[in-house]
Design a protein around this motif. Structure first.
Motif, PDB file in Angstrom:
ATOM      1  N   LEU A 114      -6.704 -10.992   2.040  1.00 40.58           N
ATOM      2  CA  LEU A 114      -5.269 -11.412   1.843  1.00 40.58           C
ATOM      3  C   LEU A 114      -4.914 -11.691   0.442  1.00 40.58           C
ATOM      4  O   LEU A 114      -4.704 -13.123  -0.158  1.00 40.58           O
ATOM      5  N   ARG A 115      -4.694 -10.652  -0.197  1.00 40.26           N
ATOM      6  CA  ARG A 115      -4.411 -10.801  -1.794  1.00 40.26           C
ATOM      7  C   ARG A 115      -3.541  -9.596  -2.130  1.00 40.26           C
ATOM      8  O   ARG A 115      -3.477  -8.670  -1.261  1.00 40.26           O
ATOM      9  N   VAL A 116      -2.866  -9.601  -3.504  1.00 38.21           N
ATOM     10  CA  VAL A 116      -2.319  -8.455  -3.817  1.00 38.21           C
ATOM     11  C   VAL A 116      -3.054  -7.859  -5.106  1.00 38.21           C
ATOM     12  O   VAL A 116      -2.893  -6.643  -5.480  1.00 38.21           O
ATOM     13  N   HIS A 117      -4.035  -8.536  -5.714  1.00 37.29           N
ATOM     14  CA  HIS A 117      -4.686  -8.106  -6.782  1.00 37.29           C
ATOM     15  C   HIS A 117      -6.036  -7.154  -6.049  1.00 37.29           C
ATOM     16  O   HIS A 117      -6.713  -7.796  -5.159  1.00 37.29           O
ATOM     17  N   ASP A 118      -6.420  -6.265  -6.696  1.00 36.27           N
ATOM     18  CA  ASP A 118      -7.353  -5.442  -6.266  1.00 36.27           C
ATOM     19  C   ASP A 118      -7.523  -5.173  -4.479  1.00 36.27           C
ATOM     20  O   ASP A 118      -8.388  -5.689  -4.009  1.00 36.27           O
ATOM     21  N   GLN A 119      -6.351  -4.610  -4.263  1.00 31.84           N
ATOM     22  CA  GLN A 119      -6.249  -4.375  -2.873  1.00 31.84           C
ATOM     23  C   GLN A 119      -6.068  -3.124  -2.344  1.00 31.84           C
ATOM     24  O   GLN A 119      -4.800  -2.382  -2.540  1.00 31.84           O
ATOM     25  N   PRO A 120      -7.137  -2.427  -2.065  1.00 24.57           N
ATOM     26  CA  PRO A 120      -7.084  -0.961  -1.897  1.00 24.57           C
ATOM     27  C   PRO A 120      -6.271  -0.631  -0.494  1.00 24.57           C
ATOM     28  O   PRO A 120      -5.699   0.397  -0.437  1.00 24.57           O
ATOM     29  N   VAL A 121      -5.999  -1.501   0.491  1.00 25.43           N
ATOM     30  CA  VAL A 121      -5.429  -1.272   1.683  1.00 25.43           C
ATOM     31  C   VAL A 121      -3.813  -1.069   1.239  1.00 25.43           C
ATOM     32  O   VAL A 121      -3.109  -0.216   1.741  1.00 25.43           O
ATOM     33  N   LEU A 122      -3.150  -2.163   0.459  1.00 22.15           N
ATOM     34  CA  LEU A 122      -2.029  -2.080  -0.063  1.00 22.15           C
ATOM     35  C   LEU A 122      -1.794  -0.924  -0.852  1.00 22.15           C
ATOM     36  O   LEU A 122      -0.719  -0.144  -0.739  1.00 22.15           O
ATOM     37  N   ARG A 123      -2.665  -0.735  -1.889  1.00 16.46           N
ATOM     38  CA  ARG A 123      -2.333   0.247  -2.909  1.00 16.46           C
ATOM     39  C   ARG A 123      -2.545   1.713  -2.011  1.00 16.46           C
ATOM     40  O   ARG A 123      -1.453   2.603  -2.356  1.00 16.46           O
ATOM     41  N   ALA A 124      -3.276   1.851  -0.969  1.00 17.44           N
ATOM     42  CA  ALA A 124      -3.256   3.351  -0.109  1.00 17.44           C
ATOM     43  C   ALA A 124      -1.930   3.313   0.531  1.00 17.44           C
ATOM     44  O   ALA A 124      -1.279   4.566   0.557  1.00 17.44           O
ATOM     45  N   ALA A 125      -1.470   2.168   1.182  1.00 13.91           N
ATOM     46  CA  ALA A 125      -0.106   2.214   1.853  1.00 13.91           C
ATOM     47  C   ALA A 125       1.035   2.634   0.983  1.00 13.91           C
ATOM     48  O   ALA A 125       2.023   3.434   1.361  1.00 13.91           O
ATOM     49  N   LEU A 126       0.957   1.941  -0.231  1.00 13.80           N
ATOM     50  CA  LEU A 126       1.969   2.396  -1.308  1.00 13.80           C
ATOM     51  C   LEU A 126       1.849   3.809  -1.566  1.00 13.80           C
ATOM     52  O   LEU A 126       2.967   4.327  -1.718  1.00 13.80           O
ATOM     53  N   ARG A 127       0.898   4.372  -1.746  1.00 17.27           N
ATOM     54  CA  ARG A 127       0.781   5.780  -2.200  1.00 17.27           C
ATOM     55  C   ARG A 127       1.322   6.763  -1.155  1.00 17.27           C
ATOM     56  O   ARG A 127       1.746   7.637  -1.545  1.00 17.27           O
ATOM     57  N   ALA A 128       1.140   6.310   0.147  1.00 11.65           N
ATOM     58  CA  ALA A 128       1.200   6.948   1.303  1.00 11.65           C
ATOM     59  C   ALA A 128       2.828   7.335   1.680  1.00 11.65           C
ATOM     60  O   ALA A 128       3.167   8.293   2.340  1.00 11.65           O
ATOM     61  N   ALA A 129       3.544   6.394   0.985  1.00  8.55           N
ATOM     62  CA  ALA A 129       4.948   6.518   1.686  1.00  8.55           C
ATOM     63  C   ALA A 129       6.050   5.724   0.685  1.00  8.55           C
ATOM     64  O   ALA A 129       5.488   5.069  -0.210  1.00  8.55           O
ATOM     65  N   ASP A 130       7.185   5.947   0.892  1.00 10.82           N
ATOM     66  CA  ASP A 130       8.186   5.423   0.337  1.00 10.82           C
ATOM     67  C   ASP A 130       8.277   3.735   0.265  1.00 10.82           C
ATOM     68  O   ASP A 130       8.573   3.071  -0.583  1.00 10.82           O
ATOM     69  N   ARG A 131       8.140   3.443   1.727  1.00 14.60           N
ATOM     70  CA  ARG A 131       8.315   1.922   1.992  1.00 14.60           C
ATOM     71  C   ARG A 131       6.902   1.501   2.619  1.00 14.60           C
ATOM     72  O   ARG A 131       6.275   2.308   3.456  1.00 14.60           O
ATOM     73  N   VAL A 132       6.772   0.332   2.672  1.00 13.04           N
ATOM     74  CA  VAL A 132       5.528  -0.279   3.129  1.00 13.04           C
ATOM     75  C   VAL A 132       5.834  -1.465   4.005  1.00 13.04           C
ATOM     76  O   VAL A 132       6.758  -2.296   3.439  1.00 13.04           O
ATOM     77  N   VAL A 133       5.169  -1.563   5.251  1.00 13.44           N
ATOM     78  CA  VAL A 133       5.267  -2.907   5.892  1.00 13.44           C
ATOM     79  C   VAL A 133       3.889  -3.762   5.692  1.00 13.44           C
ATOM     80  O   VAL A 133       2.885  -3.394   5.993  1.00 13.44           O
TER      81      VAL A 133
END
Length: 455
Positions: free
Chosen positions: A12-31
């Motif tokens: 539950l973080r935004v720093h050093d967050q591989p899951v969020l980073r990968a989702a952002l790389r994969a699409a224009d928008r992220v949920v």
């Protein structure tokens, strides 16, 4: 526009967050999605202390996402069902999640894959999110995991951890309905001393620890009254603090204390790789010792006294009362109360592990269960018959009795080391204390254990 889902679990973080980073790389928008999973409650892990801390963590995560133009979407129900529903509502083609090692996490991942396979959506599970080094990254030549920490740590250091990731600058979330964030003040039965949760608090505590505390850690980590540990375990458990970033920042700090702190982070990884290889060890003996755990009425009464901090051994009772008040316990306290339960009382380690999970904010299956087994002698400990004497522990780690007087107010007026053996006080002083006699004789209990736990 393309959409992906970042499913938050124990990260539950935004720093050093591989899951969020990968989702952002994969699409224009992220949920950015968190599911309040009803299965957690059905499995008996929905403890009030962790629910309160979780509410703080989710609020902080939502704030961090809003600073970047996004928000956290909350749903309630079965994780697989809710994720599939979100994927269909948004047309998402990818879901990203942190890989876990507990049986529940592995089963959840399996359900997610099955649910998404019929929704034209692919699941990606990411390693090194909740641990610094992924389970299975290093293995011995003779097996699938390390059963002894020292050789594991040697290989862990040689392998190195990945680079830490910065927080994303922006997060674009598509229109989507969500629920209100849970509130800490709506949770009943919370221990009064449970700290504030969330990434903001976690990062502030890590910074303060590295600035003011870590230098003395090697020498003082067992100092009960000194309270010289990091207290970061709840934040690591909920993933509002990255273990990878923590390793890097500690190494940049340098010194014996920082090295000792990194070793503890590796110890955390060690237990995750044990449980990943042996998922049944969450509730079954990792190493069977043929124990015949005591279950008579006298033992049940003694175990209840242990839970309440009324064993008559002040150092044990102090630690158990700290747990009840803070939802946390000093690491040395955890060792001695676990030894007292499993070896002095000769009660099943699962009884103690369950009680800890009912109260600990950092109640992590891998670390809680495997540490309990380590102390009980059914886990990875190479000295399974070692018994910690609470009086010897008190003399060494609370020599003046300050820790005991802090948590056992009935004994606050007893001076010095005499507080550890109140039954030896003069009769008039002893009679004035509202404190129980010892529930067991230490020498007799040790002999009983060693007879039962034969080599």
């Amino acid at each position: 526009m393309t959409v992906s889902v970042a499913l938050f679990t124990s990260d539950l973080r935004v720093h050093d967050q591989p899951v969020l980073r990968a989702a952002l790389r994969a699409a224009d928008r992220v949920v950015p999605l968190f599911v309040l999973d009803r299965g957690i409650a059905r499995a008996g892990f929905d403890a009030p202390n962790r629910r309160a801390f979780l509410a703080d963590c989710l609020a902080a995560l939502d704030a961090g996402l809003r600073e970047r133009g996004g928000r956290l979407v909350i749903r309630t129900g079965d994780t697989a069902t809710e994720v599939r529903r979100v994927a269909r509502e948004t047309g998402a083609h990818e879901v990203h999640v942190a890989a876990g090692v507990s049986r529940y996490a592995l089963e959840r991942e399996g359900r997610l894959r099955e649910a998404l396979s019929g929704a034209d959506c692919e699941l990606h599970a990411h390693d090194a999110v909740v641990t610094a080094l992924p389970p299975g990254r290093v293995t011995p030549s003779s097996g699938d995991h390390f059963a002894v920490f020292t050789p594991y740590f040697r290989r862990w250091r040689e392998a190195g951890v990945r680079d830490a990731l910065g927080a994303p600058r922006s997060v674009d979330v598509p229109p989507l309905d969500g629920e209100a964030l849970p509130r800490r003040d709506a949770v009943s039965g919370v221990s009064p001393g449970v700290p504030e949760g969330g990434e903001t608090a976690a990062r502030a505590k890590l910074t303060a620890w590295l600035r003011d505390g870590v230098e003395d850690y090697e020498d003082r980590h067992d100092d009960l009254p000194g309270d010289a540990t990091s207290r970061l375990s709840p934040y690591l458990h909920f993933g509002c603090l990255s273990p990878v970033e923590s390793v890097h920042r500690a190494r940049r700090k340098g010194g014996p204390g920082a090295d000792a702190f990194v070793r503890q982070l590796a110890w955390r990884d060690f237990h995750h790789q044990v449980l990943a290889a042996r998922p049944a060890a969450s509730w079954s003996d990792y190493r069977e010792r043929g124990d015949r755990w005591r279950e008579d009425a006298g033992t049940e009464a003694a175990v209840e006294a242990w839970r309440q901090g009324r064993t008559g051994y002040p150092i044990v009772d102090a630690a158990m009362r700290q747990l009840r008040h803070e939802g946390w316990m000093h690491n040395r306290g955890r060792l001695l109360v676990a030894s007292f339960l499993t070896k002095t009382l000769y009660a099943d380690w699962r009884t103690g592990a369950r009680h800890f999970l009912d109260l600990l904010v950092d109640g992590d299956i891998a670390n809680n269960q495997m540490n309990w087994q380590w102390v009980a002698g059914t886990g990875t400990d190479t000295r399974p018959n070692r018994v910690l004497n609470p009086l010897a522990q008190a003399r060494r780690f609370d020599p003046r009795g300050a820790y005991v007087r802090r948590w056992v107010p009935e004994l606050a007026a007893v001076d010095g080391a005499a507080v550890h053996q109140p039954w030896r006080l003069p009769e008039r002083e002893r009679a004035a204390l509202e404190y129980p006699d010892p529930v067991v004789d230490l020498a007799e209990a040790r002999d009983r254990f060693l007879r039962a736990r034969k080599p």
